[in-house]
Design a protein around this motif. Structure first.
Motif, PDB file in Angstrom:
ATOM      1  N   PHE A 141       5.427  20.271  -0.970  1.00  0.00           N
ATOM      2  CA  PHE A 141       6.253  18.941  -1.674  1.00  0.00           C
ATOM      3  C   PHE A 141       5.516  18.368  -2.676  1.00  0.00           C
ATOM      4  N   PHE A 142       4.346  19.232  -2.958  1.00  0.00           N
ATOM      5  CA  PHE A 142       3.450  18.876  -3.365  1.00  0.00           C
ATOM      6  C   PHE A 142       4.373  18.939  -5.371  1.00  0.00           C
ATOM      7  N   ASP A 143       5.520  19.279  -5.404  1.00  0.00           N
ATOM      8  CA  ASP A 143       5.777  18.729  -7.163  1.00  0.00           C
ATOM      9  C   ASP A 143       6.523  17.345  -6.698  1.00  0.00           C
ATOM     10  N   LYS A 144       6.463  16.908  -5.482  1.00  0.00           N
ATOM     11  CA  LYS A 144       7.921  15.346  -5.197  1.00  0.00           C
ATOM     12  C   LYS A 144       6.549  14.570  -5.312  1.00  0.00           C
ATOM     13  N   PHE A 145       7.061  13.347  -6.583  1.00  0.00           N
ATOM     14  CA  PHE A 145       6.276  12.421  -6.144  1.00  0.00           C
ATOM     15  C   PHE A 145       6.841  10.680  -6.464  1.00  0.00           C
ATOM     16  N   ARG A 146       5.739   9.957  -5.339  1.00  0.00           N
ATOM     17  CA  ARG A 146       6.077   8.262  -4.910  1.00  0.00           C
ATOM     18  C   ARG A 146       6.551   7.382  -5.802  1.00  0.00           C
ATOM     19  N   LYS A 147       7.300   6.960  -6.367  1.00  0.00           N
ATOM     20  CA  LYS A 147       6.943   6.412  -7.408  1.00  0.00           C
ATOM     21  C   LYS A 147       7.795   4.688  -7.149  1.00  0.00           C
ATOM     22  N   ASN A 148       6.806   3.315  -7.981  1.00  0.00           N
ATOM     23  CA  ASN A 148       7.343   2.409  -7.203  1.00  0.00           C
ATOM     24  C   ASN A 148       7.236   2.297  -5.619  1.00  0.00           C
ATOM     25  N   TRP A 149       5.966   2.200  -5.371  1.00  0.00           N
ATOM     26  CA  TRP A 149       5.885   2.460  -3.716  1.00  0.00           C
ATOM     27  C   TRP A 149       4.442   1.444  -3.540  1.00  0.00           C
ATOM     28  N   LEU A 150       5.742   0.600  -2.093  1.00  0.00           N
ATOM     29  CA  LEU A 150       4.708  -0.983  -2.208  1.00  0.00           C
ATOM     30  C   LEU A 150       4.457  -0.171  -0.178  1.00  0.00           C
ATOM     31  N   HIS A 151       3.445  -0.748   0.156  1.00  0.00           N
ATOM     32  CA  HIS A 151       3.253  -0.667   1.211  1.00  0.00           C
ATOM     33  C   HIS A 151       2.017  -1.885   1.737  1.00  0.00           C
ATOM     34  N   ILE A 152       2.728  -2.489   3.037  1.00  0.00           N
ATOM     35  CA  ILE A 152       1.710  -3.453   3.742  1.00  0.00           C
ATOM     36  C   ILE A 152       1.312  -2.997   4.384  1.00  0.00           C
ATOM     37  N   LEU A 153      -0.231  -2.805   4.312  1.00  0.00           N
ATOM     38  CA  LEU A 153      -1.342  -2.445   5.186  1.00  0.00           C
ATOM     39  C   LEU A 153      -1.888  -2.760   6.463  1.00  0.00           C
ATOM     40  N   SER A 154      -1.392  -4.172   6.350  1.00  0.00           N
ATOM     41  CA  SER A 154      -1.288  -5.226   7.651  1.00  0.00           C
ATOM     42  C   SER A 154      -0.730  -4.946   9.054  1.00  0.00           C
ATOM     43  N   ASP A 155       0.285  -4.153   8.531  1.00  0.00           N
ATOM     44  CA  ASP A 155       1.291  -2.906  10.114  1.00  0.00           C
ATOM     45  C   ASP A 155       1.085  -2.220  10.285  1.00  0.00           C
ATOM     46  N   ASP A 156       0.719  -1.353   8.560  1.00  0.00           N
ATOM     47  CA  ASP A 156       1.479  -0.045   8.477  1.00  0.00           C
ATOM     48  C   ASP A 156       0.302   0.408   7.801  1.00  0.00           C
ATOM     49  N   ILE A 157      -0.826   1.060   8.693  1.00  0.00           N
ATOM     50  CA  ILE A 157      -2.205   1.298   7.972  1.00  0.00           C
ATOM     51  C   ILE A 157      -1.879   2.702   7.261  1.00  0.00           C
ATOM     52  N   GLY A 158      -1.130   3.717   8.282  1.00  0.00           N
ATOM     53  CA  GLY A 158      -1.073   5.055   7.541  1.00  0.00           C
ATOM     54  C   GLY A 158       0.512   5.109   6.370  1.00  0.00           C
ATOM     55  N   GLU A 159       0.295   3.661   5.552  1.00  0.00           N
ATOM     56  CA  GLU A 159       1.345   4.120   4.645  1.00  0.00           C
ATOM     57  C   GLU A 159       2.542   5.032   4.846  1.00  0.00           C
ATOM     58  N   ASN A 160       2.712   4.165   5.765  1.00  0.00           N
ATOM     59  CA  ASN A 160       4.753   5.574   6.188  1.00  0.00           C
ATOM     60  C   ASN A 160       5.736   5.267   5.613  1.00  0.00           C
ATOM     61  N   TYR A 161       6.352   3.643   5.418  1.00  0.00           N
ATOM     62  CA  TYR A 161       6.935   3.183   4.453  1.00  0.00           C
ATOM     63  C   TYR A 161       6.746   2.288   3.593  1.00  0.00           C
ATOM     64  N   ASN A 162       8.124   2.972   2.961  1.00  0.00           N
ATOM     65  CA  ASN A 162       8.043   2.054   1.063  1.00  0.00           C
ATOM     66  C   ASN A 162       8.773   0.830   1.560  1.00  0.00           C
TER      67      ASN A 162
END
Length: 671
Positions: A619-640
């Motif tokens: 999905f190289f043509d897709k972009f994540r926009k307005n993407w917020l992560h909490i690294l304190s419990d989601d080091i894999g940046e899995n959830y916006n």
């Protein structure tokens, strides 16, 4: 069939416009003063020479206006580099990396030279196309007198002109003075103001790996052993959340040495060799003209490096391994604060790649490119040279030392010495790291035997995450990307006096590579001659923050006022900072939140992307926009989390806009 060629003197619009483009290209070069304009002007010359050749073949004419445009454009390039050239005029034809010369023996050929050498050098490079263009002009003069040239003669000269203009593009001088605001006055005044005290100063050993991932040491779960990398944290202190300040090599090294983000010095991408190459497929020369802004071919000499600061404070300084911040003039390591350098100016997948020994801005080849076709002895050679310098320094000098060990590994292509090849059973990548770890053990033993180990601040980290191989742990992405895997790297620091932390301590708060500069200013006790403690430059913005509060008490240093930046190719991709949980919950919109992450953490690490390309190649043509992560419990940046914390997302988006505006308004970061 007619034997003769006529010379087109009709004032047709197209030939005149084509000729005027040559004059415009020459003028643009002096207006913009950029190497990339010179490349475009040379490309124009090639196009015109091809048109001239086609005119001879198809129309039996030589078009004089385009020929004049070619001459004006070429003359403009030559004149530009005579006036603004940053070397003697030969480009890098006689660079030490390709010819093995000691540059000190040839100062007029390999260094700045003078006006005469710049005239001679640039004219020599332009000589082939000048000769053939001149012969065509001579034919025109003779044709005017009724002596028309034979068609074959005109064809051969036009073909030679085309070939020589292509040759010129591949060999022309592309080293010119940086066209940007210079900070020399503040640079010189600051270094003169450093107090030269030494009696109570610790040594510094800064170990910077190349493309080593977060999970590439056994302390972070690697499935091969790295006891000496681990030892630094076990006997000192390690970070759970340390970040490089860029996701590729050269910019990260700029950040580590200056305490400033590489955008400040037009160092936003990998730096390529400036040497001439006849191969259009070689990753050299032309790259810097387009990748680097303002004609910068490396880290500008008016940047203040930690090596220059410590050198001014009385330290003996040396750099071993990979420099990758420029290969001539002001960009050389021994012109950037190091008394001594051994290693390569480039990365090990570039051409030419050789080992140099450099002092006082003059280099000589120790191991040639041919010898390093097989790089399996590179680690051994670097460590032998480093051990020799260190033995001599400890035996003959009473001054403290700053030793910057910039290992070229495990950057691809990876190699391991004969004694380590196959040692881990996991392939050359793991064998390579194991060899580096072994030599670190020898280095630590040497310092301990000399009684210097506990008096030496040892820092270890990596310039970015892994590329083709290696482990990021559970992190998303890798090298070149703004995701965690690209910039989250191992970091450990050891200082055996026991004053600041308990051995084996771990810090959870975040820090980044630009923080190393101000941290060493604090730890080494750098003072101004007026008695000012923690003496820092006053004329420029320092992006880094001293890690001392984190080292001592695990305090937050990267707040909304001092976020960690994730940049790529002059664009801000993301920011990260820490917010107090109590402060967050004090806002009315979050008053009722009772999520687990808020209950279990005193502080919350937020990371925000306005727009980021998907890391999934499908999905190289897709972009994540307005993407917020909490690294304190989601080091894999899995959830916006932007829909859950909308005001945080808005505040971070606004902060990104503010930072972007400030960076572009004051690129060099002057005060």
């Amino acid at each position: 069939m007619k034997k003769y060629i006529s010379f087109d003197k009709d004032k047709k619009v197209l030939p005149i416009l084509l000729g005027c483009l040559g004059a415009a290209a020459a003028a643009a070069l002096f207006v913009f003063r950029l190497n990339r304009v010179a490349v475009l002007a040379a490309a124009y010359m090639i196009v015109v020479s091809v048109i001239l050749l086609l005119g001879v073949v198809c129309k039996r004419r030589v078009y004089l206006y385009p020929l004049a445009g070619l001459g004006v454009s070429g003359f403009g390039i030559v004149l530009y580099y005579i006036l603004f050239g940053a070397d003697a005029g030969f480009g890098a034809f006689f660079d030490t990396n390709t010819h093995g010369w000691n540059t000190a023996d040839h100062p007029l050929w390999t260094q700045a030279g003078n006006l005469l050498t710049r005239i001679g050098g640039n004219l020599l490079l332009a000589l082939p196309w000048l000769v053939f263009a001149g012969l065509i002009v001579l034919l025109a003069v003779r044709a005017k007198k009724g002596k028309h040239p034979h068609r074959v003669t005109a064809f051969l000269l036009s073909a030679a002109l085309t070939c020589s203009t292509v040759f010129y593009l591949l060999t022309m001088n592309l080293r010119s003075d940086p066209n940007t605001q210079r900070l020399w006055e503040g640079h010189d005044n600051y270094l003169k103001g450093v107090d030269r005290h030494k009696s109570d100063s610790p040594n510094v050993l800064f170990i910077l790996m190349d493309d080593m991932g977060w999970g590439d040491i056994s302390a972070h779960g690697a499935i091969f052993d790295t006891p000496n990398f681990d030892r630094i944290g076990e006997e000192g202190l390690s970070f759970d959340n340390f970040y490089s300040s860029y996701s590729v090599c050269s910019p990260a090294r700029f950040a580590a040495l200056t305490g400033r983000y590489p955008f400040r010095g037009y160092a936003d991408n990998v730096m390529y060799p400036s040497v001439n190459s006849f191969s259009p497929f070689a990753a050299t020369r032309l790259n810097n003209a387009f990748e680097m802004g303002a004609n910068c071919d490396g880290m500008l000499g008016d940047e203040i490096t930690i090596a220059e600061v410590l050198q001014s404070a009385g330290y003996d300084t040396a750099c071993f391994g990979k420099w990758h911040l420029g290969d001539y003039g002001e960009y050389l390591p021994t012109n950037q604060g190091f008394d001594y350098f051994y290693g390569s100016h480039y990365v090990n997948d570039m051409n030419p790649f050789c080992h140099l020994r450099e002092e006082n801005g003059a280099a000589e080849v120790v191991h040639t490119s041919q010898e390093l076709t097989d790089q399996s002895k590179a680690t051994e050679w670097i460590n032998e040279e480093m051990f020799s310098w260190l033995d001599n320094q400890m035996a003959t000098s009473d001054d403290p030392f700053f030793l910057y060990y910039a290992s070229p590994w495990p950057h691809a292509p990876v190699y391991a010495g004969d004694d380590f090849d196959g040692k881990t059973g996991m392939g050359t990548y793991a064998d390579c790291i194991t060899e580096v770890d072994y030599y670190l053990g020898l280095l630590f033993d040497k310092l301990e035997k000399a009684g210097e180990l506990d008096d030496t601040i040892i820092l270890f980290t990596s310039d970015n995450g892994p590329a083709l191989e290696g482990s990021t742990g559970l992190l998303r992405g890798g090298k070149y990307l703004a995701y965690e895997g690209g910039q989250k790297v191992p970091f450990a620091i050891r200082w055996g006096n026991g004053k600041l932390w308990e051995p084996g301590s771990v810090r959870s708060e975040s820090a980044t590579l630009v923080d190393v500069f101000p941290t060493l200013i604090d730890l080494c006790g750098i003072r101004g001659q007026n008695g000012e403690d923690s003496y820092l430059p006053a004329d420029r913005v320092l992006d880094g923050v001293s890690m001392l509060p984190t080292l001592q008490r695990d305090e937050v240093i990267h707040t909304p006022d001092k976020p960690i930046l994730y940049m790529k190719r002059e664009k801000l991709k993301a920011i990260q900072y820490t917010v107090s949980t109590g402060e967050l919950l004090s806002g009315a919109e979050y008053a009722g939140y009772d999520y687990k992450v808020l209950q279990e953490n005193e502080n919350i690490d937020f990371k925000y992307y306005q727009r980021i390309q998907n890391d999934n190649s499908a999905f190289f043509d897709k972009f994540r926009k307005n993407w917020l992560h909490i690294l304190s419990d989601d080091i894999g940046e899995n959830y916006n989390r932007s829909s859950v914390y909308p005001t945080v997302a808005k505040a971070m988006s606004d902060k990104m806009d503010e930072i972007t505006d400030d960076l572009h308004r004051n690129r060099r970061g002057t005060r």
